[in-house]
Design an enzyme around this catalytic site. Structure first.
Site, PDB file in Angstrom:
ATOM      1  N   ARG A 175      12.556   3.358   0.095  1.00 51.59           N
ATOM      2  CA  ARG A 175      11.247   3.383  -0.571  1.00 51.59           C
ATOM      3  C   ARG A 175      11.405   3.615  -2.078  1.00 51.59           C
ATOM      4  NH1 ARG A 175       8.036   7.671   0.589  1.00 51.59           N
ATOM      5  NH2 ARG A 175       6.088   6.557   0.215  1.00 51.59           N
TER       6      ARG A 175
ATOM      7  N   GLU B  39       1.173 -12.074  -3.168  1.00 48.17           N
ATOM      8  CA  GLU B  39      -0.288 -12.227  -3.101  1.00 48.17           C
ATOM      9  C   GLU B  39      -0.981 -11.888  -4.417  1.00 48.17           C
ATOM     10  OE1 GLU B  39       0.340  -7.876  -2.185  1.00 48.17           O
ATOM     11  OE2 GLU B  39       1.407  -9.778  -1.843  1.00 48.17           O
TER      12      GLU B  39
ATOM     13  N   HIS C 191       5.146  -8.533  -4.262  1.00 51.26           N
ATOM     14  CA  HIS C 191       3.772  -8.899  -3.910  1.00 51.26           C
ATOM     15  C   HIS C 191       3.476 -10.343  -4.320  1.00 51.26           C
ATOM     16  CE1 HIS C 191       2.320  -4.745  -3.094  1.00 51.26           C
ATOM     17  NE2 HIS C 191       3.197  -4.409  -4.004  1.00 51.26           N
TER      18      HIS C 191
ATOM     19  N   GLY D 234       0.852  -1.188   0.000  1.00 53.31           N
ATOM     20  CA  GLY D 234       0.000   0.000   0.000  1.00 53.31           C
ATOM     21  C   GLY D 234       0.885   1.234   0.000  1.00 53.31           C
ATOM     22  N   GLU D 235       0.560   2.178   0.855  1.00 49.63           N
ATOM     23  CA  GLU D 235       1.338   3.411   0.979  1.00 49.63           C
ATOM     24  C   GLU D 235       1.822   3.513   2.421  1.00 49.63           C
ATOM     25  OE1 GLU D 235       3.336   6.402   1.309  1.00 49.63           O
ATOM     26  OE2 GLU D 235       2.807   5.897  -0.754  1.00 49.63           O
TER      27      GLU D 235
ATOM     28  N   CYS E 140       6.093  -5.320   0.468  1.00 49.97           N
ATOM     29  CA  CYS E 140       6.222  -3.979  -0.101  1.00 49.97           C
ATOM     30  C   CYS E 140       6.095  -2.920   1.003  1.00 49.97           C
ATOM     31  CB  CYS E 140       5.225  -3.780  -1.239  1.00 49.97           C
ATOM     32  SG  CYS E 140       5.635  -2.404  -2.344  1.00 49.97           S
TER      33      CYS E 140
END
Length: 199
Positions: free
Chosen positions: A111, A177, A175, A50-51, A82
Site C-alpha cells: 500500500r 478512469e 487510475h 478509494g481506501e 489502486c
C-alpha cells in the site's frame, strides 16, 4: 454492433462514478454493487480506487466479502484499480491487521508505495496487449512487489510493477478512469468477452 455487457461497479466506497462514466461511454450497462444480490447476472465487476481498509471493513459488515470472493474465484471477470488492486491481491503489505483481501490474483502488493497525496503524478505507460501507450494517474498508489508464476506483468514504472493479469482478473496501481484514455477499460471488456466464450 457488439453485444452490450452488464458491468458491476463495487459501490461501497471510493471512485465509483468515474468507472460508471467510462463503461457507459463504451456502450455498456452498469450496476452499482452494494449487496450480495447485486452480483447476480453480471458479466464483469470493477473494484474502484478509494481506501482499501475502509472497503474491507464495509464489505465485512455487509456480509459481502465471501460472496464477492466466491463470484470472482468462480470465474466472474474482475478489474481493480489502486485500492481495488489491493482488495483483489493475495497478500497485502503495510495494511491493518484486520483488513481482508479477496485473494483473487497471486500478487503481493504494498500500500501507498508511491508516497503520499502530494507525490501523485501522471505518466504514459507501455501496456502489454494495448498498442498505444496508456495515460496513467497515480494517487497514493500501491505497487506489486511479487508476482506468482501464473501472473502476467502488463506495465511497469521503472522497475515497479503497476499492472498485472491472472486469467480473468486484471489489476492496475493507477487510475485509468481519471483520464480520457479508455484503452485499459477496453482491454478489460475484451477479457470479459473472452471469459463468456469459455463458459
Amino acid at each position: 454492433m457488439s453485444q452490450q455487457l452488464l458491468i458491476g461497479i463495487l459501490a461501497v466506497q471510493g471512485g465509483v462514478t468515474e468507472h460508471v462514466r467510462v463503461m457507459e461511454n463504451l456502450g455498456h450497462a452498469t450496476r452499482l454493487v452494494r449487496r450480495t444480490e447485486h452480483l447476480e447476472g453480471l458479466d464483469g465487476i470493477v473494484l474502484p480506487g478509494g481506501e482499501s481498509t475502509t472497503m474491507s471493513r464495509l464489505l465485512r459488515l455487509s456480509g459481502m466479502i465471501q460472496p464477492l470472493r466466491d463470484a470472482i474465484t468462480g470465474g466472474l471477470p474482475a478489474f481493480g484499480t489502486c485500492a481495488g488492486m489491493i482488495m483483489l491481491a493475495d497478500n497485502v503489505l503495510d495494511t491493518r491487521e484486520d483488513a481482508e483481501s479477496l485473494g483473487a490474483i497471486d500478487v503481493t502488493v504494498r500500500r501507498n508505495a508511491f508516497g503520499r497525496q502530494k507525490d501523485s503524478f501522471e505518466t504514459s505507460l507501455d501496456f502489454t496487449g494495448i498498442d498505444r501507450p496508456v495515460d496513467a494517474v497515480f494517487i497514493r498508489a500501491p505497487q506489486i512487489e511479487e508476482v506468482g508464476a501464473d501472473v502476467q506483468v502488463l506495465a511497469q514504472v521503472d522497475s515497479a510493477v503497476v499492472a498485472a493479469r491472472q486469467d480473468h482478473v486484471l489489476v492496475t496501481s493507477f487510475h485509468p478512469e481519471l483520464t480520457e484514455d479508455h484503452q485499459v477499460h477496453e482491454y478489460f471488456v475484451q477479457m470479459v468477452r473472452e471469459a463468456s466464450t469459455r463458459v
